[in-house]
Enzyme design. Structure first.
Site, short mmCIF file in Angstrom:
data_model
loop_
_atom_site.label_atom_id
_atom_site.label_comp_id
_atom_site.label_asym_id
_atom_site.label_seq_id
_atom_site.Cartn_x
_atom_site.Cartn_y
_atom_site.Cartn_z
N VAL A 89 152.09 -1.67 98.14
CA VAL A 89 151.68 -2.90 97.47
C VAL A 89 151.09 -3.83 98.52
O VAL A 89 151.62 -3.98 99.61
CB VAL A 89 152.87 -3.58 96.77
CG1 VAL A 89 152.47 -4.92 96.19
CG2 VAL A 89 153.41 -2.68 95.67
N ASP A 145 165.20 -0.02 83.87
CA ASP A 145 165.27 -0.10 85.32
C ASP A 145 165.48 -1.54 85.79
O ASP A 145 164.86 -2.00 86.73
CB ASP A 145 164.00 0.47 85.95
CG ASP A 145 164.20 0.84 87.42
OD1 ASP A 145 165.37 0.97 87.84
OD2 ASP A 145 163.21 0.97 88.14
N LYS A 189 149.20 -3.21 93.37
CA LYS A 189 150.07 -2.04 93.41
C LYS A 189 149.17 -0.80 93.34
O LYS A 189 148.43 -0.60 92.38
CB LYS A 189 151.01 -2.11 92.20
CG LYS A 189 152.00 -0.99 92.04
CD LYS A 189 152.90 -1.37 90.85
CE LYS A 189 153.77 -0.23 90.39
NZ LYS A 189 154.59 -0.60 89.22
N GLY A 198 154.73 -3.90 101.30
CA GLY A 198 155.83 -2.94 101.27
C GLY A 198 155.41 -1.69 100.54
O GLY A 198 154.23 -1.50 100.21
N GLY A 229 156.96 1.44 97.64
CA GLY A 229 157.99 1.99 96.78
C GLY A 229 157.62 3.38 96.32
O GLY A 229 156.69 4.00 96.85
N GLY A 230 158.33 3.88 95.31
CA GLY A 230 158.07 5.22 94.82
C GLY A 230 156.68 5.37 94.25
O GLY A 230 156.08 6.44 94.26
N PHE A 231 156.13 4.29 93.71
CA PHE A 231 154.78 4.31 93.14
C PHE A 231 153.73 4.42 94.22
O PHE A 231 152.72 5.11 94.09
CB PHE A 231 154.59 3.01 92.34
CG PHE A 231 153.30 2.94 91.56
CD1 PHE A 231 153.30 3.18 90.19
CD2 PHE A 231 152.11 2.60 92.16
CE1 PHE A 231 152.14 3.09 89.45
CE2 PHE A 231 150.94 2.52 91.43
CZ PHE A 231 150.96 2.77 90.07
N GLY A 232 153.95 3.71 95.33
CA GLY A 232 152.97 3.65 96.41
C GLY A 232 153.03 2.28 97.07
O GLY A 232 153.91 1.46 96.76
#
Length: 657
Positions: free
Chosen positions: A353, A464, A367, A346, A348-351
């Site tokens: 995974v 968070d 990640k 998937g 996310g905002g980080f990048g």
């Protein structure tokens, strides 16, 4: 080669204090404080607080201290038992062969305390320090040669041009590996011929370079078993040897072996911690050297040291960090099939995974920081530094990191059941979460949050907490993840403010969303939202779209106030739930989401309320604010109404103020 699921790592950071001791019995020789290396908690069952096993474990600790005071029957080695089956505890204490008695004593004492703290409730665990080894279990392991878990630790060279040139002029890589391996085999022969199963050896390679090796076995095993143990470690040397490494050690329960390169100086009995001196571009010769993996990792280690200094200045006892484990990029590429789409879990905002599989079959989640990510090196460093200092059964475990060829990677234990939101907010999969399982997950989350707020001694605010940041292992045990936004509070600090509001729509406390104020009570608010979501199976984020502008929080309060709280229950669990427990949990959730932070309970009280049925609960006030109710009230804060769920870690939307 067998990693046993453990990444190659750097040597641990030196202790925050380095006080000398001149205790009697050691001729007044100054001795430094013991240096933590690594620990492992084995999965052999749990013991309960105030149980007979815990009693026996603490008695064993006292006997270990006594044995250390008296140096033990065999020069710093002692093994013994405490109690009777089924609560019998087996313990082993071993100091390095050249360690003075007073340092042996303090090392064993500190190691046992740290081991119990790092492996709470675990019936088997082992910890290594530079100066000693402490091990306990509910099974007899005496006189049994064991090689797992196996820990690889590598110390980098100091990175200077001079040292690199010396190494390049002295060795090519194949010669270097052969030289160190041959020396290790020679040391093995010396170990088994010694009475203490311990020895060191120096080889002067040139006028500038000395190779120093050290090996030791636990004296309870036979000499033939000792040799087998050391040879099993030595065959792994090629894994940790290359021209970038100034020292390495391989740790196993029954033996350990290490080497150290020394330049223009006398060899020492232990591998020193790497230098934290930052090299300039002029000295290193290029920008790539300044941004090399070794230098960036040293900077991370330096930041941990600075945090230790802050704790010390506040009069707090420093907390030893776990290894800042280093995993080579080529290993990660092989594990993830070069970051193939087939391995992608998937984004996310980080990048993105990725799921990966190491050579020994160990599954990992990787990640990968996207170069276009709004979250960057600050969040990356924050997560590494925080998780390196934390360990709890309800926190996700960081296995290692990689900073190589402009890649920034975090490597975690793989969670086969993905994240909580995958189950909770899906009408089909939600049916597999019955009431008992939901409460077990809720209680685990509460314990993990309590550890962050109070028991870790660092007082960490997660900032968070949400369903997609709760990962589930193979047995559906919850693990809090994603510490990129977390912050450490000082010993007397209760609240802080920020101009950079980060978090997720629907979970942010009103004082944080509106004013940038955050505290442990901000996390309590998020937990309350999550608890009401666990009961209802519905998201607070977006609930107003279906309920005529009403948030899940106000909807739950109105039902509870009218005595109709059971109507909030997820239809898929109505058959399995206990009505009294449901009402109690709704009540606790509403206490957590009250507008005034002072009215919200602490997590220690929340855990107590969840676990007891006789505690009187105060009356909660109506939740006066919800981010989900009217986004316009957040201006000038801009909220992005989007969350992304991935298997290993979910990243939040950053909302600048």
């Amino acid at each position: 080669m067998n990693f046993d699921g453990k990444p190659i790592g750097q040597a641990s950071a030196p202790p925050a204090t380095n006080k000398t001791s001149t205790e009697s019995g050691d001729k007044g020789t100054p001795v430094g404080a013991p240096t933590y290396v690594q620990e492992r908690c084995a999965d052999r069952g749990d013991y309960a607080a105030y149980s007979k096993f815990q009693d026996n474990l603490y008695r064993l600790r006292i006997r270990g201290d006594y044995a250390a005071d008296n140096k033990g029957p065999i020069n710093g080695f002692y093994n013994t038992t405490e109690g009777e089956d089924p609560d019998k505890v087996y313990g082993l204490f071993l100091c390095r062969g050249d360690v003075a008695a007073n340092l042996c004593r303090s090392c064993i004492h500190e190691a046992f305390n740290i081991l119990i703290e790092r492996c709470p409730g675990q019936k088997e665990a082992i910890i290594w320090y530079d100066e000693c080894l402490v091990r306990y279990s509910n099974r007899s392991f005496f006189s049994i040669m064991e090689t797992k878990p196996i820990i690889f630790i590598a110390n980098p060279l100091d990175g200077s041009v001079t040292v690199n040139k010396i190494v390049e002029q002295t060795f090519n890589n194949e010669d270097f590996v052969a030289k160190v391996t041959d020396l290790a085999r020679n040391v093995t022969d010396l170990v088994i011929s010694s009475k203490r199963l311990y020895t060191t050896k120096n080889v002067y390679v040139s006028s500038l370079v000395t190779l120093h090796e050290l090996a030791q076995c636990t004296p309870d095993i036979s000499k033939s078993a000792c040799k087998s143990c050391l040879l099993s470690a030595i065959k792994e040397f090629p894994t940790v040897l290359n021209l970038k490494r100034g020292g390495a050690r391989i740790l196993q329960p029954s033996c350990n072996v290490q080497y150290q390169m020394n330049f223009d100086g006398e060899p020492t009995g232990q591998a020193p911690a790497p230098s934290t001196t930052k090299k300039t571009n002029t000295e290193s010769g290029s920008e790539e050297k300044e941004n090399s993996q070794e230098v960036q990792l040293l900077h991370l280690r330096q930041e941990i040291g600075e945090e230790f200094s802050k704790e010390r200045s506040q009069g707090e006892k420093p907390v030893a960090s776990q290894e800042l484990s280093l995993i080579r990029l080529d290993i990660i590429r092989a594990a993830t099939q070069n970051f193939s789409n087939e391995c992608k879990l998937g984004e996310g905002g980080f990048g993105p995974v990725y799921k990966g599989t190491l050579a020994d079959g160990k599954e990992i989640a990787v990640k990968r920081l996207s170069r276009s990510s709004g979250q960057g090196l600050i969040e990356f460093k924050n997560e590494v530094i925080l998780i390196a200092r934390l360990q709890h059964r309800n926190l996700v475990r960081l296995l290692g990191c990689c900073l190589e060829e402009h890649e920034k990677l975090l490597i975690y234990e793989y969670m086969p059941n993905k994240s909580l939101d995958v189950f909770l907010f899906d009408s089909t999969m939600g049916q597999s979460l019955d009431w008992k399982m939901r409460m077990n997950i809720t209680f685990g989350i509460a314990r993990g949050l309590l550890y962050l707020h109070e028991d870790s001694r660092l007082r960490i605010i997660h900032r968070d907490l949400k369903a997609s940041n709760i990962l589930l292992d193979g047995e559906m045990n919850p693990k809090i993840s994603d510490f990129g936004m977390a912050r450490i509070f000082g010993g007397n600090q209760d609240e802080a403010s920020t101009n950079r509001v980060v978090g997720t729509y629907g979970y942010m406390a009103p004082e944080y969303a509106m004013e940038g104020l955050f505290s442990i009570k901000s996390d309590v608010f998020s937990f309350g939202v999550l608890l009401l979501e666990m009961i209802s199976g519905r998201k607070n984020n977006g609930f107003h779209l279906r309920e005529h502008g009403e948030s899940l929080l106000t909807f739950a309060w109105k039902l509870w106030y009218k005595g109709r709280g059971l109507e909030l229950t997820d239809p898929s669990i109505k058959e399995s739930c206990d009505g009294v427990q449901v009402i109690k949990c709704i009540h606790i959730g509403l206490l957590c989401v009250q507008e005034d932070p002072a009215d919200r309970p602490t997590m220690s009280l929340v855990v107590h309320m969840l676990g007891a049925d006789t505690i009187p609960l105060t009356r909660p006030s109506l939740p006066a604010f919800s981010v989900g109710r009217d986004v316009r009230t957040l201006n000038p804060i801009s909220l992005i109404h989007k969350t992304s769920t991935i298997n290993e870690v979910t990243l939040s939307d950053v909302s600048p103020r």
